[in-house]
Design an enzyme around this catalytic site. Sequence first.
Site, PDB file in Angstrom:
ATOM      1  CD  GLU A 180      -2.456  -1.237   2.805  1.00  0.00           C
ATOM      2  OE1 GLU A 180      -2.161  -0.376   3.661  1.00  0.00           O
ATOM      3  OE2 GLU A 180      -3.295  -2.128   3.014  1.00  0.00           O
TER       4      GLU A 180
ATOM      5  CB  CYS B 133      -2.102  34.903  12.573  1.00  0.00           C
ATOM      6  SG  CYS B 133      -2.439  36.146  11.340  1.00  0.00           S
ATOM      7  CD  GLU B 134      -1.421  28.742  14.638  1.00  0.00           C
ATOM      8  OE1 GLU B 134      -0.620  28.197  15.425  1.00  0.00           O
ATOM      9  OE2 GLU B 134      -2.621  28.492  14.588  1.00  0.00           O
TER      10      GLU B 134
END
Length: 416
Positions: free
Chosen positions: A274, A343-344
């Site tokens: 996978e 805004c971080e």
Amino acid sequence: MADYFSYQDSRLCVEQVPLADIAQQFGTPCYVYSHTALVDGYRQFESAFAERKHLICYAVKANPNLAILHQFAWLGAGFDVVSGGELQRVLAAGAGAGKVVFSGVGKTEAEMRLALDTKILCFNVESGVELLRLNKVAGSMGKIAPVSLRVNPDVDAMTHPYIATGLRQNKFGVAYTEALDLYRKAAELPHLRVAGIGCHIGSQLTETGPFVAAAEKIRALVEKLSAEGVILEHIDLGGGLGIRYHDETPPSTTDYIGALLTAMQSRSEKIIVEPGRALVGNAGVLLTRVEYLKHGEEKNFAIVDAAMNDLMRPSLYDAWHHIQPVLRRAMPMQQYEVVGPVCETGDFLGHARELAIVQGDLLAVMSAGAYGMSMSSNYNSRPRAAEVMVSGNVVQLIRERETVHQLFAGEKTFLL
Ligand code: LLP
């Protein structure tokens, strides 16, 4: 990676197309994929299996764009899905459900019904309670559900703790020690058919050791099961092959599959894998424009128009992505924090990068094809980026840039 994204003169190109042309035509931020990289990546998996019975189930979560799913389906891939939404994408891409395996710890009844209706290849069941639910749902529809237990082999994948899944303390899979009992139970449930066994121990693995350790534990179970007369059609060894972001040296596809096949030499069941990241990770970049160069007191900032909402990996995992200028300039480099407008403080794409750039330049955040767009969000009401696919000199938009209007189209005013 170098072949698909390379400098021609001083301009960074995807295959034969300058990334600057794509930015001009479709704007930024924009994900750009190399079609040839996708096809080559898939073919490497195919040829690594040689004569062995197998199925490559692309992990849709890595990048679920319909054009990508369609391409892999065309190449013969199956799919690993983890939600009804992903299953519907596979169907919308024109692929049948007959090569779909459905993983995930929290399948709802509605998802089970959809998967049964569309006749997926197998449910990768992750708990005893899920077996009971699936038996009930299948019974209510007059169907028999094909099942494989995802066994947690308790092997350390030696990767970032957020993406290690094969340890006893993780939420994934059924405990190794309980697996045999659960197979006996599953065999007795009237609306289930035991079809396989599987595991997935984590993502971005850079060595074959843990894969082999897990495969050997699974093989031991398969041997015990066959001694009890439980015959399986397939063994699913999950995804997880890492790629080079920085200076990692993951095994090649051939070595990785070779190691799995060696571990399974004594078995004749079909092998399923996978892969997600290994197929798409290095096939894509995030193209972004420098809005401002801001010279702070301690650091220089290259403020770009892509942000953590577009590519979350640096913020979430402290992940490293190379950042390349789209135009190589003959000027001195400076060190920059490459940051977005969100805004971080955690909104960064790269720390301390040496770049020779001016305001308005384009940058390519490399290796962004996997878990880039698929983990993007609308934080700060930022519409999601466009996606573009390139083959040779053919350029096509495969997802339009979202509009702000789409972001709040479903919202309603609250009236008392
Ligand atoms: N199969 C299962 C059951 C999985 O949970 C995953 C990934 C895969 C296959 C595909 O793994 P891959 O070949 O891509 O390693 N967001 C993270 C990665 C999360 C992987 C989750 N499961 C990142 O950006 O690194």
